[in-house]
Scaffold this motif. Structure first.
Motif, mmCIF file in Angstrom:
data_model
loop_
_atom_site.group_PDB
_atom_site.id
_atom_site.type_symbol
_atom_site.label_atom_id
_atom_site.label_comp_id
_atom_site.label_asym_id
_atom_site.label_seq_id
_atom_site.Cartn_x
_atom_site.Cartn_y
_atom_site.Cartn_z
ATOM 1 N N LYS A 136 0.819 -1.215 0.000
ATOM 2 C CA LYS A 136 0.000 0.000 0.000
ATOM 3 C C LYS A 136 0.849 1.260 0.000
ATOM 4 N N VAL A 166 2.663 3.862 -4.808
ATOM 5 C CA VAL A 166 1.556 3.614 -5.747
ATOM 6 C C VAL A 166 1.016 4.898 -6.360
ATOM 7 N N ARG A 198 -0.322 4.570 -14.041
ATOM 8 C CA ARG A 198 -0.233 3.847 -12.770
ATOM 9 C C ARG A 198 1.124 3.136 -12.651
ATOM 10 N N ARG A 214 3.817 -3.397 -7.044
ATOM 11 C CA ARG A 214 3.259 -4.743 -7.164
ATOM 12 C C ARG A 214 4.333 -5.714 -7.650
ATOM 13 N N CYS A 219 -4.763 3.151 -3.548
ATOM 14 C CA CYS A 219 -4.003 2.187 -2.751
ATOM 15 C C CYS A 219 -4.871 1.044 -2.256
ATOM 16 N N GLY A 220 -6.177 1.240 -2.179
ATOM 17 C CA GLY A 220 -7.063 0.148 -1.773
ATOM 18 C C GLY A 220 -6.993 -0.192 -0.299
ATOM 19 N N SER A 221 -6.747 0.798 0.568
ATOM 20 C CA SER A 221 -6.646 0.511 1.998
ATOM 21 C C SER A 221 -7.973 0.654 2.734
ATOM 22 N N LYS A 256 -4.009 -3.704 -12.860
ATOM 23 C CA LYS A 256 -4.579 -2.474 -12.292
ATOM 24 C C LYS A 256 -5.061 -2.700 -10.861
ATOM 25 N N CYS A 257 -5.191 -3.979 -10.485
ATOM 26 C CA CYS A 257 -5.756 -4.327 -9.172
ATOM 27 C C CYS A 257 -5.029 -3.588 -8.052
ATOM 28 N N ILE A 258 -5.797 -2.908 -7.189
ATOM 29 C CA ILE A 258 -5.186 -2.173 -6.080
ATOM 30 C C ILE A 258 -5.252 -2.971 -4.777
ATOM 31 N N GLU A 259 -5.672 -4.230 -4.868
ATOM 32 C CA GLU A 259 -5.735 -5.120 -3.707
ATOM 33 C C GLU A 259 -6.527 -4.510 -2.555
ATOM 34 N N CYS A 260 -7.711 -4.016 -2.889
ATOM 35 C CA CYS A 260 -8.602 -3.510 -1.837
ATOM 36 C C CYS A 260 -9.353 -4.676 -1.205
ATOM 37 N N PHE A 261 -9.339 -5.826 -1.870
ATOM 38 C CA PHE A 261 -9.964 -7.059 -1.394
ATOM 39 C C PHE A 261 -11.483 -6.959 -1.269
ATOM 40 N N ARG A 298 -9.501 -12.195 -6.490
ATOM 41 C CA ARG A 298 -8.231 -11.482 -6.625
ATOM 42 C C ARG A 298 -7.147 -12.404 -7.188
#
Lengths: 637, 362
Positions: free
Chosen positions: A47, A51, A138, A145, B58-60, B143-148, B171
């Motif tokens: 995170k 990013v 991005r 990643r 960031c997907g937090s 593109k996945c921001i891993e926000c889950f 995911r």
């Protein structure tokens, strides 16, 4: 009390603090060197603020223009930094960044491609040739990643060979380090807490790599995330290392100031390039009042002429909205201070009344969608409210350019990325930060590993230091008379934003230092409500100490440097002064107070200074230095 | 300029907790995360909440807002009525740590189990050559921001703790798909892996994951369905089957099926002729309208189970003769099958090539 506090202990060879691009690259290198490596991340793995980087990673691969090479990149970097850069860092960066980018492809990165299948490279301000490897907008996400997945692949190797994913590299996510522990002058470990549980954790390790990023959270308007509290800067200072160039902060002139949901987010310069104009609260297009004499000839004097430029640039002069960043920022600043700003403290950037909605959507698609989605602001229908936003700190830990080892009295401490100083001089070029992370992350990780090899004895963590660290960490929870940490943070942000912002004046800086001293007393008495388990108030209370000491460094150095250069603009000293170019301001800690010293810049090697024209050098160098340069060229002839 | 708005926020930890009412000042132009920050700065300084970039990158800050999984930094207050109480709860699929913060380590464990990119042995750094059109398919998944949020909403594991060990979630299906479509990845068994180790078979394509993705990744159409299709390709294509008996492992002519996939865009979206249906193609206008408004995350869905395999470890799947387009209906049994073909959103890639009844020979 401390004897009953539970502390989880770990033994590592190299501890990397920070899990952004630089930290992950350093950890990969240390692990590849066979060292048992820990990665400490303040937030979840993957995170990090990296990013947010959109533009790309600068590397002279020459894929789009084959004339590009490391010498050109080096030259651009030095120019961008107004020759204050550590030349050796700029040289290493320019030479090594292509390898670091290519390496990412072997980790699985997928950059955008050229027609012949190579990595595509885009143009960016200050770079002579198209140079930024990118993935749409991005690139930072791709970089983080990719490194994250490389670390996973190393863990999979360890699982196969040693039966445990975490045998040689482990990520401690949501963990904050509050103190470095020393054995004499040598790093012996790091102390911190798990954010989730509030439990304490102690790392015993002979080498620590700082990769904690920047300091933007000390400012009211910033594009930085909450993590950017200057932890690494402060940890280094307290461990006896030094900081350089702390007066240089990069502000972007047009960040959104309203609505709050997008405060700090950058509005690209192309909005102005495509016809956007700046207006104050009286509706006046004020930039015409702020054209400096040196630029008078290149910029239009009337709105009519300026408007003709967009379609006929050959026969008309440029609109003053397109003055260099610092001029635009200065103008916005003056309007707001004169009381002609918007309610949120910015000015209006209006493209809606000047271009058709269709045209705006076509020319600025990502801007349009970003603000529509995040804030329901329709830039085709209403003006934006913009003002300067804090973006990047050029200053940081003073390091050995080759190894990333911190100067000062401490041994075993390394730094890479935004937390280190010198590479970007007084101003960073776009795209140079992502490649900086990779080049110096790798170097710091590798040198930290070899530093541990040459140690004859392992430094020991002193018991007393751990007890002190525990007490300091628990103190805000045990006080209930102090102030709310959020109030203190807002006050600090107000001081830095208003008085040590983009345009600085002696009186304001002196005032800022007084207020920071007052704040220090209040921060020392901060209290946090609640318990230890995932308590953001407590976390902020502990971060405040770091933000404060770093802010003091910035304010002191800004007061000292009596010139304007790159990311440091003094209204009372508006021009660049060649004699100041020879000086770095170095901050160290004497007990609790920041001590400032002048230190001469290292002298550029002959073959490197030979890459520049004399006419260009004349803008930056003193007469004495120019005479040296002339002697060199004569010798060569 | 601001107004008081009502919030209900879940406070507590793994031992329990409840929704607490807050009346909080909301200004024009704010998002839910701004309001949470205001609460932290005023009456609830220890309110736990993850966040980082506050720009949707960031997907937090994933949480459930009025029951819907969202990023709180991208949920504008202007989308709610003035009088509406906004209820904020933690992600339901993961164990609560405190307040709005959940333990998402499940996802990191699954990430660690997914085999990493395998670099081609014969190419040095700097020698990689790929065409833009070929990298784009994998780039969509990167593109996945891993926000889950997709993991959180997936009903295979939402409220079904028992499925977690065998199921990686959307995911990691798109992670597998991304590597499968990577032009230079040297590993060739990504699909089998997805089927055998990741539990791809549990997925019955309800598209909830696609619906919540803040990056608008077409998780189901572009990731999961092609992975399912191609797993089916390899398992049931008689030529591949025969080939696997004749050739040694690693030499199988699977590359024909495979390289076709790598060279050109193959996904069911391209084959679809009918109008996309959100309500499972029932044709019922009311259901369609309801589905357009969004998925009801709390609706009853059939308990997902892994289909039984035969003694060779193969699925007894007879998709071609089955009475439904895809195994256990995500739409409930009230939908009448067969569906009108123009509304089908899943088409078997080899449907047209094989004689009917081919499937039951296996």
């Amino acid at each position: 009390m401390t004897t009953t506090t539970r502390i989880e202990r770990h033994h590592y060879d190299v501890v990397v603090i920070g899990a952004g691009g630089a930290g992950l690259r350093a950890a990969i290198e240390a692990r590849l060197a066979g060292k048992k490596t820990a990665i400490i991340s303040k937030s979840l793995f993957g995170k990090a603020h990296t990013v947010m980087a959109e533009g790309g990673a600068a590397a002279a691969m020459g894929n789009v223009n084959s004339r590009d090479n490391w010498q050109v990149h080096f030259r651009d970097t030095m120019r961008g930094g107004k020759f204050l850069n550590n030349f050796r860092m700029a040289e290493l960066h320019a030479k090594e960044s292509p390898q670091r980018i290519w390496e990412l492809e072997t980790y699985g990165a997928l950059f955008d491609r050229t027609k012949d299948g190579k990595i595509s490279q885009r143009n960016f301000g200050g770079h002579e040739y198209p140079r930024l490897a990118h993935v749409g907008d991005r690139t930072g996400l791709e970089l983080i990643r990719t490194l994250q997945q490389k670390i996973v692949s190393l863990q999979q190797e360890d699982k196969r060979d040693l039966g445990d994913y975490e045998a040689r590299i482990k990520v401690f996510s949501e963990t904050t380090i509050t103190e470095l522990l020393l054995d004499g002058d040598r790093v012996a470990g790091a102390f911190g807490y798990y954010r989730e549980s509030g439990e304490f954790i102690l790392f015993e390790a002979p080498a620590v790599v700082l990769a904690t990023g920047g300091v933007g959270r000390s400012y009211k308007v910033t594009s930085n995330s909450w993590e950017y509290t200057g932890d690494g800067h402060a940890l280094a200072l307290r461990a006896g290392a030094t900081l350089i160039n702390m007066e240089f902060l990069q502000f972007h002139p047009t960040g959104m100031v309203w609505p709050p949901s997008v405060k700090g987010i950058l509005v690209t310069e192309s909005v102005r390039g495509d016809g956007g104009v700046l207006k104050n609260s009286d509706g006046k297009r004020f930039m015409f009042d702020y054209v400096p004499d040196v630029f008078r000839k290149q910029y239009a004097e009337t709105e009519e002429e300026a408007d003709r430029w967009y379609t006929d640039p050959d026969n008309n002069r440029r609109p003053p909205e397109l003055l260099p960043r610092d001029e635009v920022a200065r103008a916005i600043n003056s309007e707001v201070k004169a009381g002609r700003g918007t309610p949120a403290g910015g000015v209006y950037l209006d493209i809606a009344s000047r271009r058709s909605a269709d045209e705006i959507r076509r020319r600025l698609p990502s801007m349009y969608h970003q603000f529509k989605e995040l804030a329901d602001v329709d830039i085709t229908a209403e003006p934006m409210e913009v003002g300067p936003t804090c973006h990047y700190v050029m200053g940081g830990v003073e390091v050995d350019p080759d190894s990333g080892a911190a100067y000062g009295t401490v041994q075993g401490l390394f730094a890479a990325g935004e937390v280190s100083g010198g590479m970007h001089g007084s101003n960073r070029l776009g795209g140079n930060s992502l490649s900086d992370l990779l080049v110096f992350g790798k170097r710091a990780g590798g040198h930290a590993a070899s530093y541990t090899d040459q140690l004859t004895s392992r430094p020991k963590v002193p018991v007393g230091a751990v007890e002190t660290a525990v007490e300091a960490a628990l103190a805000p929870l045990q006080r209930d008379t102090g102030e709310n940490p959020y109030t203190l943070q807002q006050d600090l942000q107000a001081v830095m934003g208003d008085l040590v912002g983009i345009i600085r004046r002696e009186g304001e800086l002196v005032d800022a230092l007084h207020r920071l001293t007052e704040l220090r007393e209040r921060v020392a008495k901060v209290s946090a409500a609640g318990g230890r388990r995932y308590n953001p108030g407590w976390h902020l209370a502990l971060d405040l100490r770091n933000m404060l000491v770093v802010s003091e460094c910035t304010a002191k150095a800004a007061l000292e440097r009596q010139e304007s250069r790159g990311g440091h603009t003094r209204e009372d000293f508006p021009t660049m002064d060649p004699s100041w170019r020879r000086v770095n301001l170095v901050c160290a800690l004497d007990g609790d107070t920041v001590r400032l010293e002048h230190k001469p810049l290292p002298k550029m090697r002959a073959e490197l200074i030979g890459l520049f024209d004399r006419t260009e050098l004349a803008k930056y160098l003193t007469d004495e230095e120019l005479a040296d340069f002339d002697a060199l060229t004569e010798e060569a002839n | 300029m601001g107004s008081k708005r009502e919030f209900r926020i879940w406070r507590g930890d793994e031992t329990g907790g409840d929704l607490q009412d807050y009346s909080v000042e909301v200004n024009e132009g704010e998002v839910v995360l701004d309001v949470i920050h205001r609460l932290q700065a005023t009456e609830a300084p220890d309110l736990a909440c993850r966040w980082n970039c506050k720009a949707g990158k960031c997907g937090s800050c994933s949480m459930e807002i009025n029951g819907k999984p969202r990023l709180s930094c991208m949920t504008r207050m202007s989308t709610f009525e003035e009088s509406e109480t906004v209820t904020v709860t933690p992600l339901r699929t993961f164990p609560v740590i405190r307040d709005l913060v959940t333990d998402v380590s499940f996802n990191y464990e699954k990430a660690r189990e997914t085999p990493a990119f395998a670099p081609p042995a014969d190419l040095a750094p700097g020698e990689y050559r790929m065409q833009q059109v070929d990298v784009e398919r994998s780039q969509e998944f990167r593109k996945c921001i891993e926000c889950f949020l997709c993991q959180n909403v997936c009903h295979v594991i939402r409220d079904h703790e028992e499925n977690k060990p065998a199921f990686s979630g959307p995911r990691f299906f798109i992670r597998a798909a991304e590597l499968d479509m990577h032009p230079l990845d040297a590993k060739t068994d990504r699909k089998q892996y997805a089927q055998q180790e990741q539990g791809l078979g549990f997925c019955n394509i309800t598209k909830c994951c696609t619906e919540v993705c803040p990056e608008h990744i077409k998780i189901t159409d572009n990731g999961i369905i092609p992975m399912k299709e191609r797993v089916v390709d390899r398992r049931y294509d008689p030529l591949v089957w025969l080939g696997s008996k004749i050739f040694r492992r690693g030499e199988t002519p699977q590359s024909t099926a495979n390289s076709a996939g790598k060279g050109s865009v193959v996904h069911s979206g391209a084959r679809q002729t009918g109008v996309h249906s959100h309500a499972g193609g029932s044709g019922d206008p009311a259901a369609e309208a309801q589905a357009q408004q969004g998925v009801n995350w709390h609706r009853e869905v059939p308990h997902p189970t892994m289909p039984a395999v035969d003694d060779r470890g193969r699925l007894p799947l007879t998709e071609l003769t089955f009475d439904r387009a895809a195994a256990p209906s995500p739409f409930g049994d009230d939908v009448t099958f067969p569906l009108p073909p123009e509304h089908l959103n899943f088409a078997h890639p080899s449907q047209d090539d094989k004689p009917a009844g081919e499937g039951d020979r296996h």
